[in-house]
Design a protein around this motif. Structure first.
Motif, PDB file in Angstrom:
ATOM      1  N   VAL A 103       0.934  -1.322  -0.065  1.00  0.00           N
ATOM      2  CA  VAL A 103      -0.070   0.008  -0.154  1.00  0.00           C
ATOM      3  C   VAL A 103       0.841   1.399  -0.077  1.00  0.00           C
ATOM      4  O   VAL A 103       0.589   2.353  -0.665  1.00  0.00           O
ATOM      5  CB  VAL A 103      -1.024  -0.012   1.222  1.00  0.00           C
ATOM      6  N   CYS A 104       1.934   1.500   0.779  1.00  0.00           N
ATOM      7  CA  CYS A 104       2.725   2.433   0.993  1.00  0.00           C
ATOM      8  C   CYS A 104       3.682   2.755  -0.110  1.00  0.00           C
ATOM      9  O   CYS A 104       3.785   3.911  -0.652  1.00  0.00           O
ATOM     10  CB  CYS A 104       3.669   2.536   2.241  1.00  0.00           C
ATOM     11  N   THR A 105       4.219   1.936  -0.860  1.00  0.00           N
ATOM     12  CA  THR A 105       4.976   1.954  -2.092  1.00  0.00           C
ATOM     13  C   THR A 105       4.285   1.998  -3.405  1.00  0.00           C
ATOM     14  O   THR A 105       4.885   2.398  -4.645  1.00  0.00           O
ATOM     15  CB  THR A 105       6.085   0.706  -2.123  1.00  0.00           C
ATOM     16  N   LYS A 106       3.004   1.690  -3.582  1.00  0.00           N
ATOM     17  CA  LYS A 106       2.251   1.952  -4.811  1.00  0.00           C
ATOM     18  C   LYS A 106       2.255   3.225  -5.450  1.00  0.00           C
ATOM     19  O   LYS A 106       2.395   3.126  -6.437  1.00  0.00           O
ATOM     20  CB  LYS A 106       0.795   1.405  -4.742  1.00  0.00           C
ATOM     21  N   PRO A 107       2.329   4.304  -4.941  1.00  0.00           N
ATOM     22  CA  PRO A 107       2.164   5.445  -5.461  1.00  0.00           C
ATOM     23  C   PRO A 107       3.547   5.834  -6.294  1.00  0.00           C
ATOM     24  O   PRO A 107       3.319   6.762  -7.182  1.00  0.00           O
ATOM     25  CB  PRO A 107       2.109   6.667  -4.231  1.00  0.00           C
ATOM     26  N   LEU A 108       4.585   5.276  -5.892  1.00  0.00           N
ATOM     27  CA  LEU A 108       5.935   5.481  -6.570  1.00  0.00           C
ATOM     28  C   LEU A 108       6.035   5.179  -8.002  1.00  0.00           C
ATOM     29  O   LEU A 108       6.675   5.564  -8.759  1.00  0.00           O
ATOM     30  CB  LEU A 108       7.149   4.889  -5.734  1.00  0.00           C
ATOM     31  N   LYS A 109       4.917   4.246  -8.377  1.00  0.00           N
ATOM     32  CA  LYS A 109       5.058   3.697  -9.631  1.00  0.00           C
ATOM     33  C   LYS A 109       4.466   4.735 -10.587  1.00  0.00           C
ATOM     34  O   LYS A 109       4.793   4.685 -11.860  1.00  0.00           O
ATOM     35  CB  LYS A 109       3.882   2.560 -10.084  1.00  0.00           C
ATOM     36  N   MET A 111       5.681   8.029 -10.850  1.00  0.00           N
ATOM     37  CA  MET A 111       6.400   9.064 -10.915  1.00  0.00           C
ATOM     38  C   MET A 111       7.461   8.569 -11.989  1.00  0.00           C
ATOM     39  O   MET A 111       8.770   8.725 -11.883  1.00  0.00           O
ATOM     40  CB  MET A 111       7.265   9.101  -9.418  1.00  0.00           C
ATOM     41  N   ARG A 112       7.247   8.006 -13.060  1.00  0.00           N
ATOM     42  CA  ARG A 112       8.247   7.917 -14.067  1.00  0.00           C
ATOM     43  C   ARG A 112       8.836   8.823 -14.789  1.00  0.00           C
ATOM     44  O   ARG A 112       9.949   8.638 -14.901  1.00  0.00           O
ATOM     45  CB  ARG A 112       7.624   6.930 -15.299  1.00  0.00           C
ATOM     46  N   LYS A 113       8.475  10.163 -14.524  1.00  0.00           N
ATOM     47  CA  LYS A 113       9.253  11.247 -15.169  1.00  0.00           C
ATOM     48  C   LYS A 113      10.309  11.852 -14.355  1.00  0.00           C
ATOM     49  O   LYS A 113      11.012  12.729 -14.644  1.00  0.00           O
ATOM     50  CB  LYS A 113       8.408  12.413 -15.573  1.00  0.00           C
ATOM     51  N   THR A 114      10.324  11.480 -13.048  1.00  0.00           N
ATOM     52  CA  THR A 114      11.082  11.990 -12.075  1.00  0.00           C
ATOM     53  C   THR A 114      11.753  10.802 -11.101  1.00  0.00           C
ATOM     54  O   THR A 114      11.327  10.581 -10.004  1.00  0.00           O
ATOM     55  CB  THR A 114      10.654  12.884 -10.939  1.00  0.00           C
ATOM     56  N   PRO A 115      12.641   9.947 -11.859  1.00  0.00           N
ATOM     57  CA  PRO A 115      13.097   8.816 -11.170  1.00  0.00           C
ATOM     58  C   PRO A 115      14.051   8.934  -9.969  1.00  0.00           C
ATOM     59  O   PRO A 115      13.610   8.352  -8.874  1.00  0.00           O
ATOM     60  CB  PRO A 115      13.988   7.931 -12.113  1.00  0.00           C
ATOM     61  N   TYR A 116      14.874   9.786  -9.891  1.00  0.00           N
ATOM     62  CA  TYR A 116      15.689  10.216  -8.887  1.00  0.00           C
ATOM     63  C   TYR A 116      14.681  10.858  -7.556  1.00  0.00           C
ATOM     64  O   TYR A 116      15.055  10.701  -6.272  1.00  0.00           O
ATOM     65  CB  TYR A 116      16.858  11.023  -9.368  1.00  0.00           C
ATOM     66  N   PHE A 117      13.591  11.641  -8.055  1.00  0.00           N
ATOM     67  CA  PHE A 117      13.005  12.081  -6.915  1.00  0.00           C
ATOM     68  C   PHE A 117      11.994  10.804  -6.494  1.00  0.00           C
ATOM     69  O   PHE A 117      11.777  10.824  -4.946  1.00  0.00           O
ATOM     70  CB  PHE A 117      12.289  13.165  -7.395  1.00  0.00           C
ATOM     71  N   ALA A 118      11.767  10.093  -7.313  1.00  0.00           N
ATOM     72  CA  ALA A 118      10.698   8.854  -6.771  1.00  0.00           C
ATOM     73  C   ALA A 118      11.670   8.000  -5.898  1.00  0.00           C
ATOM     74  O   ALA A 118      11.260   7.513  -4.824  1.00  0.00           O
ATOM     75  CB  ALA A 118      10.408   8.192  -7.948  1.00  0.00           C
ATOM     76  N   ALA A 119      13.072   7.924  -6.191  1.00  0.00           N
ATOM     77  CA  ALA A 119      13.873   7.214  -5.125  1.00  0.00           C
ATOM     78  C   ALA A 119      14.059   7.899  -3.761  1.00  0.00           C
ATOM     79  O   ALA A 119      13.939   7.004  -2.822  1.00  0.00           O
ATOM     80  CB  ALA A 119      15.308   6.844  -5.859  1.00  0.00           C
ATOM     81  N   SER A 120      14.203   9.073  -3.874  1.00  0.00           N
ATOM     82  CA  SER A 120      14.222   9.897  -2.582  1.00  0.00           C
ATOM     83  C   SER A 120      12.978   9.649  -1.863  1.00  0.00           C
ATOM     84  O   SER A 120      13.125   9.688  -0.471  1.00  0.00           O
ATOM     85  CB  SER A 120      14.590  11.266  -2.851  1.00  0.00           C
ATOM     86  N   CYS A 121      11.728   9.708  -2.589  1.00  0.00           N
ATOM     87  CA  CYS A 121      10.597   9.637  -1.831  1.00  0.00           C
ATOM     88  C   CYS A 121      10.503   8.178  -0.857  1.00  0.00           C
ATOM     89  O   CYS A 121       9.933   8.101   0.057  1.00  0.00           O
ATOM     90  CB  CYS A 121       9.440   9.771  -2.641  1.00  0.00           C
ATOM     91  N   VAL A 122      11.308   7.185  -1.571  1.00  0.00           N
ATOM     92  CA  VAL A 122      11.330   5.940  -0.587  1.00  0.00           C
ATOM     93  C   VAL A 122      11.735   6.030   0.688  1.00  0.00           C
ATOM     94  O   VAL A 122      11.303   5.414   1.500  1.00  0.00           O
ATOM     95  CB  VAL A 122      12.280   4.973  -1.440  1.00  0.00           C
ATOM     96  N   ILE A 123      12.870   7.047   0.984  1.00  0.00           N
ATOM     97  CA  ILE A 123      13.262   7.121   2.241  1.00  0.00           C
ATOM     98  C   ILE A 123      12.263   7.324   3.408  1.00  0.00           C
ATOM     99  O   ILE A 123      12.162   6.654   4.370  1.00  0.00           O
ATOM    100  CB  ILE A 123      14.373   8.354   2.367  1.00  0.00           C
ATOM    101  N   PRO A 124      11.277   8.664   3.399  1.00  0.00           N
ATOM    102  CA  PRO A 124      10.520   8.590   4.196  1.00  0.00           C
ATOM    103  C   PRO A 124       9.375   7.646   4.263  1.00  0.00           C
ATOM    104  O   PRO A 124       8.645   7.626   5.481  1.00  0.00           O
ATOM    105  CB  PRO A 124       9.848  10.111   3.985  1.00  0.00           C
TER     106      PRO A 124
END
Length: 456
Positions: A103-109, A111-124
């Protein structure tokens, strides 16, 4: 005599670091070194820490001290940590941990246009998950199964994807954390109060700083080493969850209950308060009821309680015994005058309480790097904090907070840490390369923590 005790203390600390680095059993190393230091202290005519009930013979007192520490830690902080371990094991068994991660990680899919921002969002996101699933290696493996393929498909390198996954475990915090339980116990504070009033105000800005650091560091090294858009076999495998998605609330439930029924918010009159152990038992029972309703098999549901007891037993064998042995190690250091020598030496160098606090924090960070364990380093030196604070007249909460966070930060820069080895192996990269990738953000994060402490 002081010179001799200082030399012996340094040699013992060095020997312990060497043995732990070479994968000797940490409980055996800490216990035997602590007892040995107390024996040496007796031979040098120094005093042992005071026992509640002395046997009358110093040799017997060594074993009586182990008994007292085991009884004290096992009945208090040990019981809390064991129920946390049982709860986490049961949540994993019924699939609630997988549901929460899904449930928590589903929204990251998206963010295809901003991969490194998506990766950073994994941290919080991962840090929130870590508070609910307080096992660095366990969470790392869960995220490798769920979010790692997504990050690689977005176009970042394998090492960058794994680095942000391991960064999710750099702040060992929350009421369900063994380190939080130990830290709050040492300073005589409720775990929820310690979490809300001290951990969160410091770790929220630190998390934002780490997000920025990982964004720029990962993007820079991926471009420098031409690692973007790696094609990795089997990375497109979808993460599936067998449990209902509403199970995702179960791992979060203890955190919610502890905050609602805490002394901090005072929602009820007369006050209703829950301790961590009781909350874990309530939430485990809730999980069992839901499993019984879902599977409609009373025998299997009642039999699954065995998972909870086994989880408690595993945590006793690994974490609680480590706390007990580390406490004996710290008593050995105290017997040889480690704190007195540290205080005297720091005063001679012009260091006040803050200087000693920074020194101890850096020492724990480096110890975690060498040992590959945040628990081993923090449990070894954390019990010294109240005495140091009493002698120097400083804020023991601030000191133990920085030491606690530094222990888990150092773990993420250790190539021999369980979470680093496990995630690196799954990604097919070197654990040393992964530890090096984490080093810059976490060293800067450590410096930032010292700066932020002056504000918070």
């Amino acid at each position: 005599m002081t010179f001799i005790s200082v030399i012996i203390t340094l040699l013992m600390i060095g020997a312990v670091a060497y043995l732990l680095t070479n994968k000797y059993n940490p409980q055996a190393v800490l216990l035997s070194s602590g007892v040995l230091m107390m024996v040496i202290a007796l031979l040098l005519g120094m005093q042992l820490p005071t026992l509640k009930s002395s046997t009358g013979l110093p040799f017997f007192d060594l074993f009586a001290m182990i008994k007292e520490v085991l009884a004290d830690k096992g009945a208090k902080v040990g019981l809390m940590i064991m129920t946390i371990g049982g709860f986490v094991a049961y949540m994993r068994h019924i699939g609630a941990s997988d549901a929460l991660v899904f449930v928590c990680t589903k929204p990251l899919k998206y963010m295809r246009k901003t991969p490194y921002f998506a990766a950073s969002c994994v941290i919080p996101i991962g840090q929130f998950l870590f508070m609910c699933t307080p096992s660095a290696t366990g969470l790392g493996l869960l995220l490798m199964a769920s979010i790692y393929p997504v990050l690689v498909q977005l176009g970042i390198s394998r090492i960058s994807a794994v680095s942000v996954i391991t960064a999710c475990t750099v702040f060992d915090m929350g009421p369900a954390s063994a380190n939080t339980a130990q830290a709050s116990y040492q300073i005589g504070m409720d775990a929820v109060q310690y979490f809300l009033h001290h951990q969160l105000p410091l770790t929220i800005p630190l998390t934002i700083i780490l997000m920025l650091l990982y964004f720029f560091v990962n993007r820079y090294y991926d471009q420098k080493d031409n690692l973007t858009k790696e094609v990795v076999e089997n990375e497109s495998k979808e993460f599936t969850v067998d449990a209902p998605l509403y199970y995702a609330f179960l791992p979060v439930m203890p955190l919610v209950l502890l905050m609602i029924f805490s002394k901090t918010f005072k929602f009820f009159e007369p006050p209703i308060t829950l301790d961590t152990t009781t909350a874990m038992l309530i939430c485990t029972a809730t999980g069992m009821v839901l499993e019984g309703v879902r599977k409609r098999n009373l025998k299997d549901t009642m039999g699954s309680m065995k998972i909870f007891w086994e989880g408690m037993g595993k945590v006793f064998a690994s974490v609680v015994t480590l706390i007990v042995c580390a406490q004996i190690f710290s008593k050995g250091l105290i017997s040889l005058g480690f704190i007195d020598n540290l205080v005297t030496g720091s005063q001679n160098m012009g260091l006040g309480f803050e200087g000693v606090s920074i020194l101890m924090t850096i020492m724990i960070f480096l110890a975690s790097m060498l040992m590959g364990s945040g628990n081993a380093s923090f449990f070894s030196f954390g019990p010294l904090v109240p005495t140091i604070a009493a002698q120097l007249g400083g804020n023991k909460v601030g000191m133990i907070l920085s030491m606690q966070l530094a222990s888990s930060m150092g773990r993420a820069t250790s190539p021999i840490a369980g979470v680093i080895i496990a995630t690196a192996e799954l990604a097919g990269i070197s654990s040393f390369d992964l530890a090096k990738r984490n080093l810059i953000p976490l060293v800067v994060g450590l410096i930032s923590m010292f700066a932020l402490k002056t504000v918070f």
